[in-house]
Design a protein around this motif. Structure first.
Motif, PDB file in Angstrom:
ATOM      1  N   ALA A 130     -18.145   0.815  19.530  1.00 37.21           N
ATOM      2  CA  ALA A 130     -19.192   1.769  20.067  1.00 37.21           C
ATOM      3  C   ALA A 130     -18.779   3.067  19.542  1.00 37.21           C
ATOM      4  O   ALA A 130     -19.673   4.154  19.507  1.00 37.21           O
ATOM      5  N   PHE A 131     -17.515   3.472  18.898  1.00 38.52           N
ATOM      6  CA  PHE A 131     -17.197   4.594  18.564  1.00 38.52           C
ATOM      7  C   PHE A 131     -16.104   4.477  17.403  1.00 38.52           C
ATOM      8  O   PHE A 131     -14.797   4.766  17.838  1.00 38.52           O
ATOM      9  N   SER A 132     -16.417   4.048  16.210  1.00 41.12           N
ATOM     10  CA  SER A 132     -15.504   3.922  15.309  1.00 41.12           C
ATOM     11  C   SER A 132     -15.397   4.921  14.089  1.00 41.12           C
ATOM     12  O   SER A 132     -14.563   4.778  13.236  1.00 41.12           O
ATOM     13  N   SER A 133     -15.737   6.070  14.382  1.00 41.06           N
ATOM     14  CA  SER A 133     -16.162   7.305  13.467  1.00 41.06           C
ATOM     15  C   SER A 133     -14.667   7.927  13.368  1.00 41.06           C
ATOM     16  O   SER A 133     -14.241   8.194  14.579  1.00 41.06           O
ATOM     17  N   LEU A 134     -14.195   8.090  12.141  1.00 39.28           N
ATOM     18  CA  LEU A 134     -12.908   8.866  11.982  1.00 39.28           C
ATOM     19  C   LEU A 134     -13.287  10.169  11.099  1.00 39.28           C
ATOM     20  O   LEU A 134     -14.279  10.104  10.370  1.00 39.28           O
ATOM     21  N   ASN A 135     -12.476  11.202  11.478  1.00 40.00           N
ATOM     22  CA  ASN A 135     -12.916  12.271  10.659  1.00 40.00           C
ATOM     23  C   ASN A 135     -12.023  12.064   9.273  1.00 40.00           C
ATOM     24  O   ASN A 135     -11.115  11.071   9.256  1.00 40.00           O
ATOM     25  N   LEU A 136     -12.034  12.904   8.109  1.00 41.41           N
ATOM     26  CA  LEU A 136     -11.619  12.503   6.976  1.00 41.41           C
ATOM     27  C   LEU A 136     -10.261  12.481   6.882  1.00 41.41           C
ATOM     28  O   LEU A 136      -9.509  11.451   5.995  1.00 41.41           O
ATOM     29  N   ALA A 137      -9.424  13.668   7.556  1.00 45.64           N
ATOM     30  CA  ALA A 137      -7.965  13.569   7.275  1.00 45.64           C
ATOM     31  C   ALA A 137      -7.427  12.134   8.090  1.00 45.64           C
ATOM     32  O   ALA A 137      -6.416  11.781   7.851  1.00 45.64           O
ATOM     33  N   GLN A 138      -8.102  11.889   9.344  1.00 49.02           N
ATOM     34  CA  GLN A 138      -7.631  10.580  10.043  1.00 49.02           C
ATOM     35  C   GLN A 138      -7.760   9.343   8.961  1.00 49.02           C
ATOM     36  O   GLN A 138      -6.751   8.818   9.111  1.00 49.02           O
ATOM     37  N   ALA A 139      -8.670   9.482   8.668  1.00 47.04           N
ATOM     38  CA  ALA A 139      -9.091   8.105   7.679  1.00 47.04           C
ATOM     39  C   ALA A 139      -7.858   8.216   6.531  1.00 47.04           C
ATOM     40  O   ALA A 139      -7.300   7.349   6.263  1.00 47.04           O
ATOM     41  N   VAL A 140      -7.754   9.324   5.895  1.00 47.48           N
ATOM     42  CA  VAL A 140      -6.532   9.385   4.875  1.00 47.48           C
ATOM     43  C   VAL A 140      -5.186   9.218   5.664  1.00 47.48           C
ATOM     44  O   VAL A 140      -4.487   8.315   4.834  1.00 47.48           O
ATOM     45  N   LEU A 141      -4.931   9.652   6.655  1.00 48.43           N
ATOM     46  CA  LEU A 141      -3.660   9.262   7.137  1.00 48.43           C
ATOM     47  C   LEU A 141      -3.402   7.842   7.504  1.00 48.43           C
ATOM     48  O   LEU A 141      -2.413   7.378   7.353  1.00 48.43           O
ATOM     49  N   LEU A 142      -4.638   7.425   8.294  1.00 49.56           N
ATOM     50  CA  LEU A 142      -4.353   5.785   8.614  1.00 49.56           C
ATOM     51  C   LEU A 142      -4.109   5.115   7.199  1.00 49.56           C
ATOM     52  O   LEU A 142      -3.322   4.134   7.335  1.00 49.56           O
ATOM     53  N   ILE A 143      -5.015   5.379   6.251  1.00 48.63           N
ATOM     54  CA  ILE A 143      -4.565   4.493   4.723  1.00 48.63           C
ATOM     55  C   ILE A 143      -3.177   4.615   4.432  1.00 48.63           C
ATOM     56  O   ILE A 143      -2.546   3.994   3.999  1.00 48.63           O
ATOM     57  N   GLY A 144      -2.832   6.108   4.422  1.00 52.70           N
ATOM     58  CA  GLY A 144      -1.532   6.462   3.933  1.00 52.70           C
ATOM     59  C   GLY A 144      -0.316   5.951   4.758  1.00 52.70           C
ATOM     60  O   GLY A 144       0.611   5.618   3.962  1.00 52.70           O
ATOM     61  N   TYR A 145      -0.551   6.000   5.886  1.00 52.25           N
ATOM     62  CA  TYR A 145       0.492   5.346   6.711  1.00 52.25           C
ATOM     63  C   TYR A 145       0.843   3.884   6.437  1.00 52.25           C
ATOM     64  O   TYR A 145       1.973   3.431   6.447  1.00 52.25           O
ATOM     65  N   GLU A 146      -0.370   3.132   6.554  1.00 50.17           N
ATOM     66  CA  GLU A 146      -0.147   1.514   6.107  1.00 50.17           C
ATOM     67  C   GLU A 146       0.545   1.457   4.811  1.00 50.17           C
ATOM     68  O   GLU A 146       1.178   0.688   4.648  1.00 50.17           O
ATOM     69  N   TRP A 147       0.236   2.148   3.831  1.00 51.87           N
ATOM     70  CA  TRP A 147       0.672   2.321   2.330  1.00 51.87           C
ATOM     71  C   TRP A 147       2.010   2.552   2.506  1.00 51.87           C
ATOM     72  O   TRP A 147       3.079   1.761   2.026  1.00 51.87           O
ATOM     73  N   PHE A 148       2.348   3.497   3.231  1.00 54.93           N
ATOM     74  CA  PHE A 148       3.967   3.943   3.181  1.00 54.93           C
ATOM     75  C   PHE A 148       4.920   2.890   4.197  1.00 54.93           C
ATOM     76  O   PHE A 148       6.001   2.771   3.711  1.00 54.93           O
ATOM     77  N   GLN A 149       4.042   2.344   5.001  1.00 58.97           N
ATOM     78  CA  GLN A 149       4.809   1.365   5.857  1.00 58.97           C
ATOM     79  C   GLN A 149       5.387  -0.167   4.863  1.00 58.97           C
ATOM     80  O   GLN A 149       6.044  -0.947   5.125  1.00 58.97           O
ATOM     81  N   THR A 150       4.488  -0.049   3.757  1.00 61.16           N
ATOM     82  CA  THR A 150       4.779  -1.255   2.578  1.00 61.16           C
ATOM     83  C   THR A 150       5.915  -0.902   1.994  1.00 61.16           C
ATOM     84  O   THR A 150       6.415  -1.907   1.232  1.00 61.16           O
ATOM     85  N   GLY A 151       6.486  -0.011   1.940  1.00 64.05           N
ATOM     86  CA  GLY A 151       7.821   0.404   1.394  1.00 64.05           C
ATOM     87  C   GLY A 151       9.076   0.019   1.906  1.00 64.05           C
ATOM     88  O   GLY A 151       9.031  -0.933   2.812  1.00 64.05           O
ATOM     89  N   GLU A 152       9.975   0.907   1.789  1.00 62.08           N
ATOM     90  CA  GLU A 152      11.302   0.697   2.542  1.00 62.08           C
ATOM     91  C   GLU A 152      10.957   1.224   3.837  1.00 62.08           C
ATOM     92  O   GLU A 152      11.424   2.279   4.068  1.00 62.08           O
ATOM     93  N   THR A 153      10.680   0.212   4.700  1.00 62.38           N
ATOM     94  CA  THR A 153      10.142   0.791   6.150  1.00 62.38           C
ATOM     95  C   THR A 153      11.465   0.866   6.656  1.00 62.38           C
ATOM     96  O   THR A 153      12.495  -0.031   6.835  1.00 62.38           O
TER      97      THR A 153
END
Length: 256
Positions: free
Chosen positions: A152-175
């Motif tokens: 019912a409320f899945s909208s993200l602002n632009l920086a939130q979306a970038v941070l979310l994708i970036g965070y998941e990317w970062f976690q695939t490295g040397e966590t």
């Protein structure tokens, strides 16, 4: 939250290119740059930013992520922005009636990591704040990323979306480990130091009559030791507790 800036610590950089398609506000671009550098992403491409480029408001909002903004490249079309990339993912919250494969950010990050490790040039598309990516932009991507949030409320602002994708990317490295005990100027106590304290405590409890039942003493000792073990005490804390026990039992320092 503190600034988290420490030029003396190593940076973990590299990863997919972030492409912002027709971003509207300079502040949003700056916030995205900040989110990118948080996650070690440094290559930013902009497709026809509404308020022009460069943008002073973007610099202010970046909060020190100037290397990302300084290296940002400007393009007239999305097709030009992704022309040299081998693999492109795109973010969207709408299916738009297209037949297309969707993955979560976590799956996307794992697949992007595999592509990068194989030497492929990768990128992630983000659409305008108000409307998101249009169908023609989505056709440039092999896979679409959608974030499983409150329907019912899945909208993200632009920086939130970038941070979310970036965070998941970062976690695939040397966590890093999920939990770290920061000991400051001391160190974790050795088992010998802990046992010495346990025996000190138990001896004084014997002396003051705490253990009223000899039969129950072993289980009570184990209960105490297990509880204290879970504290993960440092060497400094063990010495402090020695002093606490001595003070409570009325013994002065140096007394047997």
């Amino acid at each position: 939250m503190t600034s988290g800036k420490d030029p003396n610590r190593p940076s973990v950089l590299g990863g997919p290119t972030i492409i912002l398609v027709q971003p509207q506000l300079g502040e949003n671009i700056g916030a995205c740059a900040r989110a990118m550098l948080n996650c070690g992403l440094t290559e930013l491409r902009l497709v026809k930013p509404r308020d022009g480029w460069p943008n002073e408001k973007a610099v202010a909002a970046a909060s020190g992520a100037d290397p990302v903004l300084d290296g940002a490249k400007l393009y007239d079309t999305t097709a030009e922005a992704v022309a040299d990339l081998n693999v492109v993912f795109a973010t969207t919250v709408r299916t738009r009636g297209m037949i297309q494969e969707f993955v979560t950010p976590r799956v996307a990050a794992t697949e992007l990591r595999a592509h990068v490790d194989s030497g492929h040039k990768t990128g992630v598309l983000f659409g305008p704040e108000r409307t998101g990516l249009v169908n023609d932009d989505l056709t440039l991507a092999s896979t679409l990323i959608t974030v499983p949030l409150n329907p019912a409320f899945s909208s993200l602002n632009l920086a939130q979306a970038v941070l979310l994708i970036g965070y998941e990317w970062f976690q695939t490295g040397e966590t890093p480990p999920d939990r770290v005990l920061h000991t400051g100027q001391t160190r974790p106590a050795t088992k010998a130091e802990l046992v010495n304290f346990f025996e000190h405590l138990e001896g004084d409890l014997d002396r003051t009559g705490f253990f009223t039942s000899p039969e129950k003493r072993p289980s009570m000792v184990r209960t105490l030791r297990n509880a204290l073990e879970r504290m993960q005490m440092t060497e400094q804390e063990v010495r402090t507790f020695h002093g606490v026990v001595a003070a409570l039992t009325g013994r002065r320092k140096g007394e047997p």
